[in-house]
Design a protein around this motif. Structure first.
Motif, PDB file in Angstrom:
ATOM      1  N   GLN A 153       0.829  -1.203   0.000  1.00 35.39           N
ATOM      2  CA  GLN A 153       0.000   0.000   0.000  1.00 35.39           C
ATOM      3  C   GLN A 153       0.867   1.258   0.000  1.00 35.39           C
ATOM      4  N   VAL A 154       1.999   1.199   0.693  1.00 34.27           N
ATOM      5  CA  VAL A 154       2.927   2.329   0.655  1.00 34.27           C
ATOM      6  C   VAL A 154       3.513   2.482  -0.740  1.00 34.27           C
ATOM      7  N   ASP A 210      -0.627  12.749  -1.920  1.00 27.81           N
ATOM      8  CA  ASP A 210       0.361  12.966  -0.866  1.00 27.81           C
ATOM      9  C   ASP A 210      -0.211  12.606   0.498  1.00 27.81           C
ATOM     10  N   ASN A 211      -1.468  12.959   0.728  1.00 25.15           N
ATOM     11  CA  ASN A 211      -2.103  12.607   2.002  1.00 25.15           C
ATOM     12  C   ASN A 211      -2.250  11.095   2.147  1.00 25.15           C
ATOM     13  N   GLN A 212      -2.628  10.418   1.054  1.00 24.19           N
ATOM     14  CA  GLN A 212      -2.782   8.964   1.119  1.00 24.19           C
ATOM     15  C   GLN A 212      -1.448   8.286   1.400  1.00 24.19           C
ATOM     16  N   LEU A 213      -0.385   8.815   0.863  1.00 28.27           N
ATOM     17  CA  LEU A 213       0.936   8.265   1.144  1.00 28.27           C
ATOM     18  C   LEU A 213       1.285   8.409   2.618  1.00 28.27           C
ATOM     19  N   ARG A 214       0.977   9.548   3.198  1.00 28.86           N
ATOM     20  CA  ARG A 214       1.250   9.750   4.622  1.00 28.86           C
ATOM     21  C   ARG A 214       0.448   8.765   5.477  1.00 28.86           C
ATOM     22  N   VAL A 215      -0.827   8.558   5.108  1.00 34.49           N
ATOM     23  CA  VAL A 215      -1.672   7.630   5.856  1.00 34.49           C
ATOM     24  C   VAL A 215      -1.136   6.207   5.761  1.00 34.49           C
ATOM     25  N   ASN A 216      -0.808   5.771   4.541  1.00 34.43           N
ATOM     26  CA  ASN A 216      -0.287   4.411   4.359  1.00 34.43           C
ATOM     27  C   ASN A 216       1.065   4.230   5.038  1.00 34.43           C
ATOM     28  N   GLN A 217       1.885   5.265   5.008  1.00 37.18           N
ATOM     29  CA  GLN A 217       3.183   5.198   5.673  1.00 37.18           C
ATOM     30  C   GLN A 217       3.003   5.043   7.181  1.00 37.18           C
ATOM     31  N   ALA A 218       2.071   5.787   7.746  1.00 31.06           N
ATOM     32  CA  ALA A 218       1.814   5.693   9.184  1.00 31.06           C
ATOM     33  C   ALA A 218       1.288   4.309   9.557  1.00 31.06           C
ATOM     34  N   ALA A 219       0.443   3.737   8.708  1.00 28.47           N
ATOM     35  CA  ALA A 219      -0.090   2.400   8.987  1.00 28.47           C
ATOM     36  C   ALA A 219       1.019   1.355   8.970  1.00 28.47           C
ATOM     37  N   GLY A 228       9.935   5.902   9.756  1.00 26.31           N
ATOM     38  CA  GLY A 228      10.517   6.174   8.451  1.00 26.31           C
ATOM     39  C   GLY A 228      10.755   4.935   7.611  1.00 26.31           C
ATOM     40  N   ALA A 229       9.909   3.908   7.777  1.00 27.74           N
ATOM     41  CA  ALA A 229      10.061   2.683   6.981  1.00 27.74           C
ATOM     42  C   ALA A 229       9.930   3.010   5.504  1.00 27.74           C
ATOM     43  N   SER A 230      10.860   2.491   4.703  1.00 20.98           N
ATOM     44  CA  SER A 230      10.891   2.775   3.265  1.00 20.98           C
ATOM     45  C   SER A 230      10.993   1.461   2.513  1.00 20.98           C
ATOM     46  N   PRO A 231       9.902   0.981   1.939  1.00 17.20           N
ATOM     47  CA  PRO A 231       9.917  -0.321   1.259  1.00 17.20           C
ATOM     48  C   PRO A 231      10.740  -0.311  -0.021  1.00 17.20           C
TER      49      PRO A 231
END
Length: 468
Positions: A153-154, A210-219, A228-231
């Motif tokens: 998702q990220v 951009d907002n969806q990326l922040r939400v998925n990153q937080a999840a 700061g997980a970066s797949p």
């Protein structure tokens, strides 16, 4: 060629190259600390609260199962006491009195020789442990799927944002081109207004992406406990797994043998049948071996033996208890357990049907995602050709600005749909194995082989249109 802002349209190209270089440089920094799917999944196994809860429940069930064995083992205890008695005797003889203290201590032991209810309880405890292992197995597979879903998702949100930003740059160039043509009189104001409207729309889409990326990153970070997980992205060229085995019947047979949900329902039925055996044991006798060894000290004597004395007593014997009548409690308990046994049997059948349906859904989902990927790959190629044709037609005057803008939108939408379909296919393979009950870390490693920490090349980046 000069726009209304005084900037040459051609000057946009070096600027875009600088922006692209900056994006590439920042990408190298982020990917230098990127984590693979395996790394983040292993991190989730040490951090996820639901998984830790399942493991703790397993440990508690193992201890509870061990408690059930106590009914088959001997019980040994020490009993000690001291008491004071005051005796007054009235008779035809002179009155007599005795104030005496008595101390006693004994070692007592009891060993069940025949107790069918306790034996059934022990067997139920063992099956309860098996049930807990099946529940942990289901929780482990669920965690693998949740980690993969959060991971991809990220990546989906990242791809969407990058594509929207590329579309924004392309529309910006088309807007500048339309403004320039309007100024020199080769186009109407409609072209620039259409381009401006499309540019504003893409800006709104960029904010949402951009907002969806922040939400998925937080999840993802909440699941794995890593800030700061970066797949890792998909390796280029993209390689996607094939479905093995390819037929639905094999997956259904696999699920019938390995599904944790079916195993849990089967164990629940076994426990219900044992409960019926325990209820029926209420009609049966029990036999216990009892032994004791103790001493009794009377320093002041007793009424029967009015002088100091000590006594040591040892006993051993077998005690049988035969139930005769308990107010129909046993009969009604048997009827209750038989009904619960029938319920557990129905629950087992329902679990089998649900698992079979889940396997079918996951199997058809993988097949659908595979077909979508192939169709969208063709759609991206066709959309790219259509965009080039519309750009050329616009330059020679046989196409209008809205045709180019629509072709751009179609291309970027196809690219977003293709990226989403690829990630859905990867997650779908894991979900199918979860439904069949044979998902493990080896499958995560297989998906991980399709990813790469290397930064994508410019050829793999989204294509933006440039005004000519």
């Amino acid at each position: 060629m000069v726009s209304s802002s005084g900037l040459s349209v051609v000057s946009f190209r070096p600027a875009l190259r600088c922006v692209a270089a900056a994006v590439l440089a920042s990408g190298w920094l982020s990917l230098a600390q990127a984590q693979s799917l395996v790394q983040l999944t292993e991190q989730a196994q040490t951090y996820d609260a639901a998984w830790q809860s399942a493991r703790a429940q397993l440990d508690a069930t193992i201890s509870k199962g061990a408690q059930a064995k106590a009914g088959l083992l001997p019980r040994i205890g020490i009993q000690a006491g001291s008491q004071y008695s005051e005796t007054r005797v009235r008779s035809d003889f002179p009155a007599a009195s005795l104030d005496a203290r008595q101390d006693s201590a004994s070692l007592q032991a009891q060993q069940p020789l025949y107790n069918p209810a306790n034996l059934v309880t022990y067997r139920q405890g063992q099956r309860s442990v098996d049930l807990a292992y099946a529940q942990v197995d289901a929780a482990a597979q669920n965690l693998l799927v949740r980690a993969a879903q959060a991971y991809f998702q990220v990546l989906t949100a990242q791809d969407t944002l990058q594509l929207v930003q590329a579309q924004k740059r392309a529309v910006s160039e088309q807007l500048a081109f339309a403004q320039r043509n309007f100024e020199i009189g080769t186009a109407t104001v409609t072209d620039s207004r259409e381009a401006q409207a499309r540019f504003d729309l893409v800006r709104a889409q960029e904010i949402a992406a951009d907002n969806q990326l922040r939400v998925n990153q937080a999840a993802l970070e909440q699941l794995v406990g890593v800030a700061g997980a970066s797949p890792w992205p998909l390796a280029q060229p993209v390689r996607l797994p094939t479905l093995v085995p390819a037929d639905l019947a094999s997956w259904l047979a696999l699920a019938a043998d390995h599904s944790p949900l079916v195993r849990q329902a089967q164990i629940a039925l076994d426990v219900a049948q044992l409960e019926t055996d325990k209820a029926q044991a209420g009609h049966k006798p029990t036999v216990d071996l009892q032994a004791s060894y103790g001493t009794q000290r009377n320093p002041d004597g007793t009424a029967a033996m009015p002088y100091r004395n000590n006594a040591t007593v040892g006993t051993v014997g077998v005690v049988m208890n035969i139930p005769l009548f308990a107010g129909f409690a046993v009969q009604n308990r048997v009827k209750e357990t038989l009904s619960l046994e029938e319920k557990a049997r129905a629950d087992l059948e329902e679990a089998r049907r649900q698992v079979a349906q889940a396997v079918r859904t996951a199997y058809f989902g993988v097949q659908s995602a595979t077909g979508q990927v192939q169709a969208l790959e063709a759609a991206v190629a066709s959309s790219q050709s259509a965009l080039e044709a519309n750009k050329l037609g616009y330059e020679v005057g046989v196409r209008i600005n809205i045709d180019v803008l629509n072709a751009q939108s179609q291309l970027y939408q196809s690219q977003k749909d293709l990226a989403q379909a690829r990630y859905n296919l990867l997650v779908g393979h894991l979900q199918l194995r979860q439904a069949a009950g044979n998902l493990d870390m080896q499958d995560v490693h297989a998906i991980n082989q399709l990813l790469s920490p290397a930064l994508q090349t410019a050829d793999a980046m989204p294509t933006s249109s440039h005004a000519r």
